[in-house]
Design a protein around this motif. Structure first.
Motif, PDB file in Angstrom:
ATOM      1  N   SER A 220       0.885  -1.254  -0.006  1.00 34.70           N
ATOM      2  CA  SER A 220      -0.120   0.070  -0.038  1.00 34.70           C
ATOM      3  C   SER A 220       0.858   1.330  -0.010  1.00 34.70           C
ATOM      4  O   SER A 220       0.253   2.572  -0.477  1.00 34.70           O
ATOM      5  N   GLY A 221       1.974   1.268   0.372  1.00 29.56           N
ATOM      6  CA  GLY A 221       2.982   2.431   0.295  1.00 29.56           C
ATOM      7  C   GLY A 221       4.054   2.288  -0.600  1.00 29.56           C
ATOM      8  O   GLY A 221       5.057   3.260  -0.631  1.00 29.56           O
ATOM      9  N   ILE A 222       3.905   1.395  -1.706  1.00 33.30           N
ATOM     10  CA  ILE A 222       4.921   1.338  -2.652  1.00 33.30           C
ATOM     11  C   ILE A 222       4.596   2.340  -3.782  1.00 33.30           C
ATOM     12  O   ILE A 222       3.485   2.274  -4.197  1.00 33.30           O
ATOM     13  N   GLU A 223       5.506   3.056  -4.194  1.00 29.89           N
ATOM     14  CA  GLU A 223       5.276   4.019  -5.399  1.00 29.89           C
ATOM     15  C   GLU A 223       5.671   3.178  -6.560  1.00 29.89           C
ATOM     16  O   GLU A 223       6.685   2.608  -6.643  1.00 29.89           O
ATOM     17  N   MET A 224       4.696   3.405  -7.667  1.00 26.97           N
ATOM     18  CA  MET A 224       4.956   2.544  -8.916  1.00 26.97           C
ATOM     19  C   MET A 224       4.912   3.466 -10.140  1.00 26.97           C
ATOM     20  O   MET A 224       4.206   4.503 -10.089  1.00 26.97           O
ATOM     21  N   ILE A 225       5.314   2.875 -10.971  1.00 25.19           N
ATOM     22  CA  ILE A 225       5.172   3.627 -12.323  1.00 25.19           C
ATOM     23  C   ILE A 225       4.481   2.739 -13.462  1.00 25.19           C
ATOM     24  O   ILE A 225       4.679   1.459 -13.536  1.00 25.19           O
ATOM     25  N   ASP A 226       3.539   3.356 -14.189  1.00 20.38           N
ATOM     26  CA  ASP A 226       2.735   2.541 -15.189  1.00 20.38           C
ATOM     27  C   ASP A 226       3.532   2.549 -16.494  1.00 20.38           C
ATOM     28  O   ASP A 226       3.752   3.629 -16.975  1.00 20.38           O
ATOM     29  N   ALA A 227       3.831   1.432 -16.877  1.00 23.62           N
ATOM     30  CA  ALA A 227       4.690   1.383 -18.417  1.00 23.62           C
ATOM     31  C   ALA A 227       3.878   2.121 -19.317  1.00 23.62           C
ATOM     32  O   ALA A 227       4.545   2.549 -20.447  1.00 23.62           O
ATOM     33  N   ALA A 228       2.589   2.178 -19.122  1.00 20.86           N
ATOM     34  CA  ALA A 228       1.817   2.822 -20.350  1.00 20.86           C
ATOM     35  C   ALA A 228       1.575   4.384 -20.230  1.00 20.86           C
ATOM     36  O   ALA A 228       0.970   4.962 -21.203  1.00 20.86           O
ATOM     37  N   SER A 229       2.377   4.890 -19.168  1.00 18.14           N
ATOM     38  CA  SER A 229       2.400   6.388 -19.033  1.00 18.14           C
ATOM     39  C   SER A 229       2.893   7.262 -20.007  1.00 18.14           C
ATOM     40  O   SER A 229       3.775   6.670 -20.574  1.00 18.14           O
ATOM     41  N   ASP A 230       2.651   8.518 -20.195  1.00 17.35           N
ATOM     42  CA  ASP A 230       3.279   9.518 -21.170  1.00 17.35           C
ATOM     43  C   ASP A 230       4.847   9.415 -20.440  1.00 17.35           C
ATOM     44  O   ASP A 230       5.124   9.504 -19.224  1.00 17.35           O
ATOM     45  N   PRO A 231       6.180   9.434 -21.289  1.00 14.39           N
ATOM     46  CA  PRO A 231       7.221   9.594 -21.036  1.00 14.39           C
ATOM     47  C   PRO A 231       7.337  10.738 -19.926  1.00 14.39           C
ATOM     48  O   PRO A 231       8.249  10.653 -19.007  1.00 14.39           O
ATOM     49  N   THR A 232       7.032  11.845 -20.505  1.00 13.51           N
ATOM     50  CA  THR A 232       6.984  12.983 -19.559  1.00 13.51           C
ATOM     51  C   THR A 232       6.507  12.810 -18.071  1.00 13.51           C
ATOM     52  O   THR A 232       6.969  13.213 -16.915  1.00 13.51           O
ATOM     53  N   ASP A 233       5.471  12.019 -17.937  1.00 15.15           N
ATOM     54  CA  ASP A 233       4.816  11.650 -16.801  1.00 15.15           C
ATOM     55  C   ASP A 233       5.826  10.792 -15.936  1.00 15.15           C
ATOM     56  O   ASP A 233       5.829  10.959 -14.680  1.00 15.15           O
ATOM     57  N   ILE A 234       6.259   9.977 -16.662  1.00 16.60           N
ATOM     58  CA  ILE A 234       7.264   9.043 -15.996  1.00 16.60           C
ATOM     59  C   ILE A 234       8.321   9.586 -15.348  1.00 16.60           C
ATOM     60  O   ILE A 234       8.901   9.434 -14.234  1.00 16.60           O
ATOM     61  N   MET A 235       9.060  10.685 -16.199  1.00 12.94           N
ATOM     62  CA  MET A 235      10.290  11.419 -15.709  1.00 12.94           C
ATOM     63  C   MET A 235       9.791  12.305 -14.490  1.00 12.94           C
ATOM     64  O   MET A 235      10.663  12.497 -13.596  1.00 12.94           O
ATOM     65  N   GLU A 236       8.538  12.887 -14.617  1.00 11.57           N
ATOM     66  CA  GLU A 236       8.278  13.746 -13.490  1.00 11.57           C
ATOM     67  C   GLU A 236       8.077  12.975 -12.122  1.00 11.57           C
ATOM     68  O   GLU A 236       8.322  13.289 -11.222  1.00 11.57           O
ATOM     69  N   LYS A 237       7.407  11.801 -12.418  1.00  8.50           N
ATOM     70  CA  LYS A 237       7.118  10.809 -11.133  1.00  8.50           C
ATOM     71  C   LYS A 237       8.405  10.652 -10.558  1.00  8.50           C
ATOM     72  O   LYS A 237       8.738  10.481  -9.355  1.00  8.50           O
ATOM     73  N   CYS A 238       9.400  10.057 -11.237  1.00  7.22           N
ATOM     74  CA  CYS A 238      10.892   9.863 -10.768  1.00  7.22           C
ATOM     75  C   CYS A 238      11.452  10.850 -10.072  1.00  7.22           C
ATOM     76  O   CYS A 238      12.053  10.776  -9.170  1.00  7.22           O
ATOM     77  N   LEU A 239      11.435  12.065 -10.720  1.00  6.53           N
ATOM     78  CA  LEU A 239      11.959  13.348  -9.960  1.00  6.53           C
ATOM     79  C   LEU A 239      11.330  13.639  -8.839  1.00  6.53           C
ATOM     80  O   LEU A 239      12.180  14.234  -8.040  1.00  6.53           O
ATOM     81  N   GLN A 240       9.961  13.458  -8.787  1.00  6.57           N
ATOM     82  CA  GLN A 240       9.477  13.892  -7.395  1.00  6.57           C
ATOM     83  C   GLN A 240       9.347  12.901  -6.466  1.00  6.57           C
ATOM     84  O   GLN A 240       9.348  13.191  -5.093  1.00  6.57           O
ATOM     85  N   SER A 241       9.908  11.552  -6.698  1.00  9.38           N
ATOM     86  CA  SER A 241      10.137  10.484  -5.660  1.00  9.38           C
ATOM     87  C   SER A 241      11.231  10.833  -5.138  1.00  9.38           C
ATOM     88  O   SER A 241      12.362  11.290  -5.334  1.00  9.38           O
ATOM     89  N   ASN A 242      11.133  10.181  -3.650  1.00  7.36           N
ATOM     90  CA  ASN A 242      12.320  10.231  -2.867  1.00  7.36           C
ATOM     91  C   ASN A 242      13.222   8.980  -2.998  1.00  7.36           C
ATOM     92  O   ASN A 242      14.297   8.915  -2.332  1.00  7.36           O
ATOM     93  N   HIS A 243      12.864   8.184  -3.772  1.00  3.59           N
ATOM     94  CA  HIS A 243      13.488   7.071  -4.069  1.00  3.59           C
ATOM     95  C   HIS A 243      14.177   6.872  -5.417  1.00  3.59           C
ATOM     96  O   HIS A 243      13.826   7.640  -6.492  1.00  3.59           O
ATOM     97  N   THR A 244      15.327   6.245  -5.587  1.00  2.00           N
ATOM     98  CA  THR A 244      16.036   6.017  -6.744  1.00  2.00           C
ATOM     99  C   THR A 244      15.583   4.951  -7.653  1.00  2.00           C
ATOM    100  O   THR A 244      15.763   4.833  -8.910  1.00  2.00           O
ATOM    101  N   ARG A 245      15.039   3.910  -7.122  1.00  4.56           N
ATOM    102  CA  ARG A 245      14.408   2.843  -7.801  1.00  4.56           C
ATOM    103  C   ARG A 245      12.884   2.718  -7.454  1.00  4.56           C
ATOM    104  O   ARG A 245      12.522   2.786  -6.502  1.00  4.56           O
ATOM    105  N   LEU A 246      12.120   2.380  -8.517  1.00  2.00           N
ATOM    106  CA  LEU A 246      10.913   2.085  -8.744  1.00  2.00           C
ATOM    107  C   LEU A 246      10.206   1.127  -9.625  1.00  2.00           C
ATOM    108  O   LEU A 246      10.592   1.000 -10.840  1.00  2.00           O
ATOM    109  N   PRO A 247       9.482   0.460  -9.117  1.00  5.57           N
ATOM    110  CA  PRO A 247       8.800  -0.774  -9.829  1.00  5.57           C
ATOM    111  C   PRO A 247       7.796  -0.269 -10.978  1.00  5.57           C
ATOM    112  O   PRO A 247       7.376   0.862 -10.612  1.00  5.57           O
ATOM    113  N   VAL A 248       7.940  -1.109 -12.039  1.00  9.58           N
ATOM    114  CA  VAL A 248       7.354  -0.476 -13.146  1.00  9.58           C
ATOM    115  C   VAL A 248       6.224  -1.801 -13.449  1.00  9.58           C
ATOM    116  O   VAL A 248       6.683  -2.892 -13.575  1.00  9.58           O
ATOM    117  N   PHE A 249       4.867  -1.521 -13.719  1.00  9.46           N
ATOM    118  CA  PHE A 249       4.047  -2.518 -14.092  1.00  9.46           C
ATOM    119  C   PHE A 249       3.214  -2.118 -15.434  1.00  9.46           C
ATOM    120  O   PHE A 249       3.356  -0.923 -15.900  1.00  9.46           O
TER     121      PHE A 249
END
Length: 435
Positions: A220-249
């Motif tokens: 419930s506390g895991i930050e994830m990235i949707d592989a179908a998301s727009d590349p700019t949204d993926i970049m923004e989520k990575c930049l805003q996250s406090n973690h360097t590694r994020l699971p991709v589903f």
């Protein structure tokens, strides 16, 4: 009764000398028993590694404590009984029938002071030194009495077996881990060992006893990235996250296709746009699935000790935790395991450096529901049980046998728990104080 010089003839002085010699032997056996049983095998091993032959012999003869103690007790009882018998005969000759009582009194006093208290006091204050000194003669005693001790050992076990008592010759009275833990607790209570040092060592010892599910970040506390998301949204989520590694589903959060590292993402995007003077529009063709690392799944029942070894062996710091059905339960990192040893690790990217423990004005502790019971016990020196639940919220729910509402108060295990905040079915904030 004889009188005059005849009382103190050669036989008298010989008997007296033998009794004194037997008392010395009794003291030697008593001190040796105390030294060899009280000596730390760890310290003896350190001395043996430095070349001490006495420590090497002491280690060898203490490997079989039953045979050692049997031999020493046999020798001690032989000399004590012989000394008492000779003293009784000597005092009877001197004082007649009243000599029996007098011999008992005198020998009890001599044995107590010079054959028990004195040698044992020295041995227990200089255990390792004394053990190394007596190791050679005691080795000879053990060898000489070995047949008798072996026979007595089997006889004793046979008698105990009649009463349903089974003796395991290879069992240790106290496990090494329990001995270390007990020594640390005792040292801390006496002010010799600092709390932080005690917690670190005990944390390292506990890794073998703790499972991954106890310290993992729940799904419930895991930050994830949707592989179908727009590349700019993926970049923004990575930049805003406090973690360097994020699971991709893909399609479903349970369908993890990989793990993206922020550096790999930025390198791939930078290369795709053609460097500093490139065209950002080229990002539209970016596919995050081409950059992700293969996910590493571990069962929730793995021990922290084994998981840390796997992290080091695989040279990775990130694993996804699944249950026996393969469903995602959470994630665990190498940092999570290290925190079980050294405590909370924070850096400049941790959000507001939040601490799950806060003191309220009325003296209560404000605790986050997701805080583990182990962390709370370490921070407060409490001893709340963690057998049935991993978190404080889980403990309250388990004891209440219900999902409490805000404002409900419970008392168990010597503490008062008040539910302060709740999010859906999750208890997010609690107020705790000892009763």
């Amino acid at each position: 009764m004889e009188t005059g010089p005849a009382l103190f003839d050669t036989a008298f002085w010989i008997s007296t000398g033998i009794i004194l010699f037997l008392l010395v032997l009794s003291g030697f056996f008593s001190g040796s028993e105390t030294a060899l049983t009280a000596a730390s095998r760890g310290k003896l091993r350190a001395q043996a590694d430095k070349g001490s032959s006495g420590a090497i012999r002491a280690l060898k003869i203490t490997e079989d404590n039953e045979r050692l103690i049997g031999s020493v007790l046999l020798g001690n009882n032989l000399v004590n009984i012989l000394a008492a018998s000779m003293a009784t005969a000597l005092f009877t000759r001197l004082f007649g029938e009243s000599g029996v009582a007098l011999a008992t009194l005198v020998m009890t006093l001599l044995v107590l002071v010079f054959s028990e208290v004195l040698p044992k006091t020295y041995a227990i204050t200089n255990a390792e030194t004394a053990a190394a000194l007596v190791s050679r003669p005691i080795s000879l005693v053990v060898f000489m009495f070995s047949p008798v001790v072996t026979a007595v050992r089997y006889f004793v076990r046979g008698v105990l077996r009649l009463f349903g008592v089974q003796i395991d010759p290879d069992s240790n009275i106290l496990a090494v881990r329990e001995e270390i833990a007990g020594a640390l607790q005792l040292g801390h209570s006496e002010g010799v060992v600092e709390k932080e040092d005690r917690d670190r060592i005990l944390g390292a010892l506990d890794l073998r006893e703790r499972a991954v599910e106890e310290v993992m970040l729940h799904r419930s506390g895991i930050e994830m990235i949707d592989a179908a998301s727009d590349p700019t949204d993926i970049m923004e989520k990575c930049l805003q996250s406090n973690h360097t590694r994020l699971p991709v589903f893909r399609d479903d959060p349970e369908n993890i296709i990989g793990v993206i590292h922020a550096k790999d993402l930025l390198r791939a995007m930078y290369k795709l746009i053609g460097g500093p003077n490139g065209n950002a529009a080229a990002l539209k063709g970016f596919n995050v699935a081409d950059v992700v690392m293969k996910p590493y799944f571990v069962p929730e029942t793995s021990t922290l000790d084994e998981q840390m070894r796997q992290f080091l062996r695989r040279r990775t710091h990130f694993a996804l935790v699944v249950d026996e059905y393969g469903s995602l339960q959470g994630l665990i990192t190498l940092e999570d395991i290290l925190e079980e040893i050294v405590g909370e690790i924070t850096d400049e990217f941790d959000p507001d450096a939040d601490h799950p423990l806060k003191q309220s004005e009325d003296g209560h502790l404000m605790v986050e529901g997701a805080m583990t019971i182990r962390d709370l016990n370490r921070a407060t020196d409490w001893s709340l049980p963690d057998d049935e639940a991993n978190t404080i919220a889980g403990l309250v729910i388990h004891e209440a046998q219900m999902i409490p509402t805000v404002g409900q108060v419970f008392s168990f295990h010597g503490f008062r728990f008040e539910v302060i905040e709740r999010d859906g079915n999750r208890i997010t904030q609690l107020k705790i104080r000892p009763l």
